[in-house]
Each structure stands twice: as structure tokens, then as C-alpha cells.
Design an enzyme around this catalytic site. Structure first.
Site, PDB file in Angstrom:
ATOM      1  N   HIS A   1      -1.097   9.656  16.797  1.00 29.43           N
ATOM      2  CA  HIS A   1      -1.890   8.701  15.997  1.00 29.43           C
ATOM      3  C   HIS A   1      -2.894   7.927  16.857  1.00 29.43           C
ATOM      4  O   HIS A   1      -4.106   8.015  16.611  1.00 29.43           O
ATOM      5  CB  HIS A   1      -0.972   7.779  15.201  1.00 29.43           C
ATOM      6  CG  HIS A   1      -1.669   6.589  14.615  1.00 29.43           C
ATOM      7  ND1 HIS A   1      -2.675   6.698  13.692  1.00 29.43           N
ATOM      8  CD2 HIS A   1      -1.534   5.258  14.857  1.00 29.43           C
ATOM      9  CE1 HIS A   1      -3.119   5.487  13.370  1.00 29.43           C
ATOM     10  NE2 HIS A   1      -2.439   4.595  14.077  1.00 29.43           N
TER      11      HIS A   1
ATOM     12  N   GLU B   1       2.328  -4.142  18.415  1.00 30.49           N
ATOM     13  CA  GLU B   1       2.993  -4.206  17.117  1.00 30.49           C
ATOM     14  C   GLU B   1       4.299  -3.409  17.115  1.00 30.49           C
ATOM     15  O   GLU B   1       5.299  -3.869  16.595  1.00 30.49           O
ATOM     16  CB  GLU B   1       2.028  -3.666  16.042  1.00 30.49           C
ATOM     17  CG  GLU B   1       2.522  -3.787  14.617  1.00 30.49           C
ATOM     18  CD  GLU B   1       2.615  -5.227  14.117  1.00 30.49           C
ATOM     19  OE1 GLU B   1       2.125  -6.143  14.812  1.00 30.49           O
ATOM     20  OE2 GLU B   1       3.202  -5.430  13.033  1.00 30.49           O
ATOM     21  N   ASP B   2       4.265  -2.221  17.710  1.00 35.50           N
ATOM     22  CA  ASP B   2       5.396  -1.295  17.530  1.00 35.50           C
ATOM     23  C   ASP B   2       6.282  -1.096  18.755  1.00 35.50           C
ATOM     24  O   ASP B   2       7.315  -0.451  18.665  1.00 35.50           O
ATOM     25  CB  ASP B   2       4.889   0.091  17.094  1.00 35.50           C
ATOM     26  CG  ASP B   2       4.233   0.041  15.724  1.00 35.50           C
ATOM     27  OD1 ASP B   2       4.475  -0.940  14.996  1.00 35.50           O
ATOM     28  OD2 ASP B   2       3.481   0.964  15.404  1.00 35.50           O
TER      29      ASP B   2
ATOM     30  N   ASP C   1     -29.455  11.851  -9.220  1.00 35.10           N
ATOM     31  CA  ASP C   1     -29.669  12.353  -7.862  1.00 35.10           C
ATOM     32  C   ASP C   1     -28.364  12.809  -7.213  1.00 35.10           C
ATOM     33  O   ASP C   1     -27.838  12.187  -6.324  1.00 35.10           O
ATOM     34  CB  ASP C   1     -30.370  11.305  -6.993  1.00 35.10           C
ATOM     35  CG  ASP C   1     -29.846   9.912  -7.269  1.00 35.10           C
ATOM     36  OD1 ASP C   1     -28.811   9.800  -7.941  1.00 35.10           O
ATOM     37  OD2 ASP C   1     -30.477   8.942  -6.810  1.00 35.10           O
TER      38      ASP C   1
HETATM   39 MN    MN Z   1      -2.398   2.375  13.933  1.00 37.66          MN
END
Ligand code: MN
Length: 743
Positions: free
Chosen positions: A53, A81-82, A264
Site C-alpha cells: 500500500h 497510525e498503524d 459534448d
Molecule cells: Mn494509507
């Protein structure tokens, strides 16, 4: 590490080296290995190692050709964060800028999103941009979102809808605002797939069905343009495309059109080397095809607010199909695809430490300020807000976004919510921690106000601490109003005792025929004004009473008043210890003179229901009682509700209405709820006195929760007078509910 992952990294490294020969590859490599290590225990929903990721996000950031710090931050963006990584550690290993970028992305990730009305959404978008401070944070966050959208199929259907909605409402518009068309289109098309899978598939299928016809049409047009430009010696790249699905979708649904009616659907791009070539190409196109009047736009002379530049024209080919042609230089093309990101492109010799700082926004400011159309003005305004931060955006604990001037404090926040919140504030929490009232709020803070029922109102210092005019005005208002109430109360009591000394009564001087003259004599518009003046010392009670006495004597009313005073001994002075007021029976409703018309007759025996005490103006209904005449209820009285009416008594409910004349007063009852405090009942009594209504009973009961209920029985002429009384009672500090008693 899986070999595939390493190979993918090496491809990325190669691409970066290609557009940025002086990229710090060893630092990049360290970041990649650090991230791989930090996420080692995690996998993605599809089962692949988590590092795929951040790696994919870094690839998208590399598509934007951003600098090394941005790529490194992309690789590390989920570490705080993780995983156990900290700001400090990242700063030590990769420098302060990278740590700031990662921290910024982390903060944005933590923002709670719930679908809201458009205004809230706009604030949320602004807040995200303002929170980012360094625009690269937003760019990385958008890339992160793009990869999450590309891999959304692995989530549960509910999560898919949630993320897709957030993308459509927040990230799409931000990408648009930053001019990142390519990313915006992809985000929107991906989001649509999950938000309206059927609508999306329909369009895809219809486009599919027309594919061969489209291809034929587009390549013939493309050949025509290319041939003509070659003839004229213009070197250009011509590309044709069908518009992106979401823009077709929006046109079909908002304008209720079929695919064939969309004007268009096709667009051609002619990309050339310089601006003069753009206008040459335009001439050629208009020569080849018939232009549609009013569809030519020169966004080169007047760029769009989001920096977009191109010439647009719509023409009609021989087949009768209209199509749009966009003509631009390669530079403009890059800006059109990548928007703001194009300007953050790695450039040789650009010092990293100036990136993201205030000065790097200078070019946007200059560019925008040179634009004259209103769209651009609007953008200058919002971009200034967004990027030059004269506003902060903070959350309520419920997740609403509140917009405050920069430097705002918890005081500004509290008064922005409601003056009552500000007036009762005793403390504040920011992100769960108690803070002082003068602490400055930052975008993204969650602010909670601690209030107390017993708070004594704002402090005068708050006026200096508050940053917003709104808060300052509300605090000033409080002081003015609060003092006025106090002044009226003290003024009234000294006036009354002075009046008593002079042998006069309130009822004598407030008689309709004398009061205006008396007020004129003392030069005040109302008794309250007189009391307030006495209260703050602008006039002495003695002086006021002397003048009033003079005037009363002149009118020949002193003796009469004195007699009456003696007779009544004491005018109602309502206190808690003496709640019940002696009833004045001198002008009461007589039977047969109730003011009620019963089915066209008058003179019936009528009584007013005790449960709801109707007054003229109320919708009423009558009930024929056994032996006590007609009982009149308010139509909205629960006891008269249709479900309460027994079937066997159906014939007893009759139409009644009020007679025209209003020569009597009616008893009714009110119930007030408020914060318990000393003098509450007294304030209620005084407020009633100013309304000149007769009060027959007044009592206050303290509730265990610190609130009090004040019950009032009073006599009024009609509903209009009662509304006036209710309005006045509602203004009493601490009272939050005044309702008519029922039952
Ligand atoms: Mn992410």
C-alpha cells in the site's frame, strides 16, 4: 521481503531517478526498508503484504513527480497510525520535514467524517486543507485515498459505501479545487461504481455498445485535424477521448438526458509547444468545422480559478455530432492534469526547506490576484483562507465543524455555539485535555466546553481574550443586560418603599389614566427605565417619588389613592413565603357573562376547565356536564382529545366560541422551568408586575437536580396579553421554558 515487492520498489526508484537525477536514493531506500519493517506483521485485506500500500501511494506521488521528501513521506504515511513509529524517530531518521508530512497525513486520517449538509462539508474541506499547512500533506493524502479507492473491492459493502461517499463529498472536490483533474476523475469514477453500481454499469454498457462507432468517429476527426495541422506546419499532439463516466452520469441525471443527447460527450485535445501555436490551431479548427456560437472560451487569457489554462471550443463535424476541442501547451497540459501538484514538481536546485513554507504560496497568490473574473475572486478568497490561514476549523465533540478566526480561544468557540454556553462556561477541554481560556485553538482540535448551572456568567477579562467580534459582543451584551436586571430590581424596591412613605400605592400610580403623565413628569419612557435609573444612581428614588406626588396632587388623586392604600393595607408584594395573593373580587367574571357563546346562544352557565384554563383567542370546545353547566376546555387540552372522548358522551361535546367583547379577565395558569437560584420567584413576580396582570398565586418548588419549577396563576384579558406575559417571562435569566399548565 518478497522479491516482487523489492522489484516493484526498484522500478519506482528508477522512475524517480529519471525525473529527478539528484534524488537522494539512499535515503529513499532506507525509508522503504524502514516502512517494510514497521508494517512487517500486517497484511492488506487482499492478503498481500501491507508494504504494497505505501509503495503504491509512493508510486502515485511519483506520478506527480514530487520531491524526495514527499516520496519518503508517502512510504512512511501509515507508520505513525498503524505501527509503533513516533514523530521523533521519523524526524531523527529522515528529517523534520518528512516527520511533519507524515504527522500531517496521520492527522487527516484521524478526522472523523460523517455525511453532512453542504455548508458543513465545505468547512470540512477547508479544514482539511488548513490542517495540512504544507500542501504536500494534502497531495499525499489524496494519493493515499486514490490507492484505497483502487483497492476498495476488498472491503465490506457498507465500508465501501462509506469510503466512496467520503471520496465523492470531500476528496473529489479538494482534488478539483487543487486542479488535479486526472486524479479527480479517477476518484469520482471509482466512487460512483460503489455509490450507484447500476447507474455506473448502465453508462459503461451504453458506451461499450457504441464503442466501435465512437472509435471510428474519433479517429476520423483526429486524422482530419492532424492532416490540417501538418499542412500548416504546426507540430502538435492530438488526442481524442470520451468524457469520464461520472461527468456523463451527472449530466444524464441532473439534466435528465440520454447518452445521445449529451452535447459534448467527445473531447479532443491538441497539445502544442507555445501559446501562439494555440491560437493558430484554433483558427485551423474553426476553418475545418463549424463552431457552435457561444461555446468558445479563452482560459489562456483568463485562467480558471484552479490554475487551469486552455482554449475551449465546441464544433460540429460533418456527421452532425458536436465535440469539444481543448487547445493548450504542454505546460498547461501538465497543470491541467496535476494542478497545484504540478508546481510542487521536483525542480533542480530547489531547496527543500522552502517547500511548503509561506513564501512558496506566493506564486499562487500572485497568479490568483491577477485574475479578474468573479470565479477567480472567489478562489482568491477561499485559497487565502485555506492556505494563508486566517481561520481555524475545529470540531465539536459531535463532529460538527466550527469555523473561527485564527487565534480563537475556547471562549470564542463557546459563544459561537450559543451565548448560553458561553455564559455558563466554567472550563474547556481541547482534545480531551483541560486547557486555559486563553489557549489558542488549532485546526482539527476537538473542543469541548464545560458548563455549570451555577456559573456566574462571563468575566470581564474575556472581552480581551476573545478573538471574534461575535464573542465579544455577546459578552458585552451579557453585562449590559445583567446589570440592567439588577438595576431594575434594586431601583424598584427603593422606589416602592419611598412610594409607601409618601402614602401612595403602585396601583394608584399605574392606573392607565395617570401613568403616562407621571412618566412624562419624571422623563422616562417606562417604569423599568425609571427603576433602572434609580438602580444605577442616575436618579434618586426620593426625587422621583416627590415629582410623582406633585403630579398626583395636581390631578387630585392623592387622597383617593391614600384611602385605597389604607383599604388594601398592602399591595401584592410577592415572596416565596407568601405565595398566594389575596384575590381581588371587584371585577370578576359573573355567570352568564363568561364571554363564551354556546352554539349561538349566550347566557348559559359556563365554567372554564381547571385543567387547561382557556383564555380568549384560544381554540375552545365545550362539554355539557351533569348539572354544572358547560365546561369549556382548550381544544388542545388532553382531556378534550378525541381519543379521550367516550363514545357514549359524543353528544355532550359542543361547539363554543368567544363572544366579541372583552370586558372580563380570565384565570389561567403557567408553569416555568428554570435554573434554581436566589430571587428567581421574585424576578418572576416582578416581571408579572411589569405586564400589569393580576397574579392570584405564585409558588416555586426546587427540584433535586438544581432546577426549579415556578407555578403561576394569573388573570388575563386574552391570548394576546398572555403571549406578552409569556414572552416577558422567557426573558428572565435562568428560565428556559414557560408553558401553559394542563392537568
Ligand atoms: Mn494509507
Amino acid at each position: 521481503m518478497e522479491e516482487a515487492v523489492l522489484n516493484r520498489y526498484l522500478v519506482l526508484e528508477e522512475r524517480i531517478r529519471h525525473y529527478n537525477p539528484s534524488a537522494e536514493l539512499s535515503r529513499l531506500r532506507t525509508a522503504f526498508e524502514y516502512a517494510d519493517n514497521a508494517h512487517a506483521q500486517q497484511t492488506r485485506k487482499d492478503g498481500s503484504p501491507f508494504i504494497t500500500h505505501p509503495l503504491a501511494v509512493a508510486e502515485i506521488v511519483a506520478d506527480l513527480e514530487l520531491d524526495t521528501d514527499s516520496i519518503i513521506a508517502a512510504l512512511l504515511h501509515d507508520c505513525i497510525e498503524d505501527t509503533g513509529a513516533t514523530h521523533e524517530e521519523i524526524a531523527k531518521l529522515f528529517g523534520g520535514t518528512v516527520a511533519e508530512l507524515v504527522e500531517g497525513v496521520t492527522k487527516l486520517t484521524r478526522v472523523q467524517y460523517t455525511s453532512k449538509e453542504e455548508e458543513q462539508m465545505e468547512n470540512l474541506r477547508k479544514m482539511l486543507i488548513a490542517m495540512a499547512r504544507d500542501i504536500r500533506v494534502i497531495l499525499i493524502k489524496i494519493c493515499d485515498r486514490l490507492h484505497n479507492m483502487r483497492t476498495l473491492m476488498y472491503h465490506s459493502p457498507r465500508k465501501q459505501k462509506e469510503i466512496a461517499l467520503e471520496t465523492m463529498e470531500i476528496y473529489g472536490p479538494i482534488a478539483h479545487r487543487l486542479g488535479m483533474q486526472k486524479v479527480k476523475w479517477e476518484l469520482e469514477d471509482l466512487a460512483l461504481q460503489y455509490l450507484d453500481p447500476v447507474g455506473y454499469r448502465d453508462i459503461e454498457q451504453e458506451l461499450e455498445a457504441r464503442a466501435s462507432r465512437h472509435d471510428e468517429f474519433m479517429s476520423s476527426i483526429q486524422r482530419k485535424i492532424e492532416a490540417r495541422l501538418k499542412e500548416d506546419g504546426v507540430s502538435a499532439t492530438v488526442v481524442g477521448r470520451v468524457k469520464h463516466t461520472y461527468s456523463i452520469y451527472r449530466k444524464m441525471y441532473s439534466q435528465n438526458k440520454t447518452l445521445d443527447e449529451i452535447f459534448d460527450l467527445y473531447a479532443f485535445r491538441v497539445i502544442v509547444d507555445d501559446i501562439s501555436a494555440c491560437y493558430n490551431v484554433l483558427g485551423c479548427i474553426h476553418d475545418l468545422f463549424r463552431p457552435v456560437i457561444g461555446r468558445f472560451k479563452d482560459y489562456i487569457g483568463t485562467p480558471k480559478p484552479n490554475l487551469y489554462q486552455s482554449l475551449h471550443t465546441t464544433v460540429i463535424g460533418r456527421e452532425g455530432l458536436p465535440f469539444e476541442v481543448q487547445i493548450r501547451t504542454w505546460d498547461m497540459h501538465h497543470t491541467a492534469e496535476y494542478g497545484v501538484a504540478a508546481h510542487w514538481k521536483y525542480k533542480q536546485g530547489m531547496a527543500n526547506n522552502t517547500l511548503g513554507s509561506e513564501t512558496t504560496f506566493e506564486w499562487i497568490r500572485k497568479l490568483l490576484e491577477s485574475q479578474q473574473d468573479t470565479d477567480a475572486e472567489e478562489f482568491v478568497r477561499t485559497m487565502k483562507v485555506d492556505l494563508f490561514s486566517d481561520e481555524v476549523f475545529v470540531f465539536t465533540p459531535r463532529g460538527d465543524v466550527i469555523n473561527l478566526p485564527s487565534g480563537a480561544t475556547p471562549i470564542d468557540f463557546a459563544y459561537n455555539i450559543h451565548s448560553a454556553v458561553g455564559n455558563h462556561m466554567t472550563g474547556a477541554k481541547v482534545n480531551g485535555r483541560i486547557v486555559t481560556f486563553d489557549s489558542q485553538l488549532k485546526s482539527g482540535d476537538i473542543v469541548e466546553v464545560i458548563t455549570s448551572k451555577s456559573a456566574h456568567g462571563p468575566s470581564r477579562d474575556w472581552i480581551k481574550i476573545a478573538k471574534s467580534n461575535e464573542a465579544r459582543n455577546k459578552i458585552r451584551q451579557w453585562f449590559k443586560k445583567e446589570r440592567r436586571e439588577e438595576n431594575i430590581a434594586t431601583g424598584r424596591s427603593s422606589f416602592e418603599s419611598e412610594l409607601k412613605h409618601a402614602g401612595l400605592t403602585m396601583s394608584a400610580i399605574t392606573a392607565e389614566e395617570v401613568l403616562p403623565g407621571l412618566l412624562k413628569k419624571v422623563s422616562f419612557g417606562s417604569l423599568d427605565e425609571l427603576y433602572a435609573a434609580i438602580g444605577y444612581g442616575g436618579m434618586s428614588a426620593q426625587k422621583a417619588v416627590n415629582r410623582i406626588r406633585e403630579e398626583m396632587t395636581r390631578l387630585g388623586r392623592v387622597e383617593k389613592a391614600a384611602e385605597k392604600a389604607a383599604a388594601l393595607a398592602a399591595e401584592p408584594v410577592i415572596t416565596l413565603s407568601n405565595p398566594a395573593i389575596p384575590k381581588d373580587t371587584s371585577k370578576k367574571s359573573k355567570s352568564g357573562d363568561s364571554g363564551i357563546v354556546v352554539e349561538g346562544m349566550t347566557g348559559c352557565l359556563v365554567k372554564f376547565a381547571k385543567c387547561c384554563t382557556p383564555v380568549p383567542g384560544d381554540q375552545v370546545i365545550g362539554f355539557i356536564t351533569r348539572g354544572y353547566g358547560i365546561s369549556v376546555h382548550r381544544a388542545d387540552c388532553p382531556n378534550a382529545a378525541p381519543e379521550r372522548q367516550k363514545p357514549e358522551e359524543a353528544g355532550r361535546w359542543i361547539h363554543v366560541s368567544w363572544a366579541q367583547e372583552e370586558h372580563v379577565t380570565y384565570k389561567t395558569a403557567l408553569e416555568l422551568s428554570g435554573k434554581d437560584r436566589d430571587g428567581l420567584a421574585l424576578d418572576v413576580a416582578m416581571a408579572l408586575a411589569t405586564q400589569k396582570v393580576k397574579v392570584t398565586a405564585l409558588s416555586a418548588r426546587s427540584q433535586p437536580d438544581g432546577y426549579a419549577i415556578v407555578s403561576v396563576e394569573l388573570e388575563v384579558k386574552d391570548r394576546a396579553q398572555l403571549s406578552g406575559v409569556i414572552n416577558r417571562l422567557n426573558q428572565i435569566p435562568g428560565i428556559f421554558l414557560v408553558k401553559r399548565a394542563t392537568g
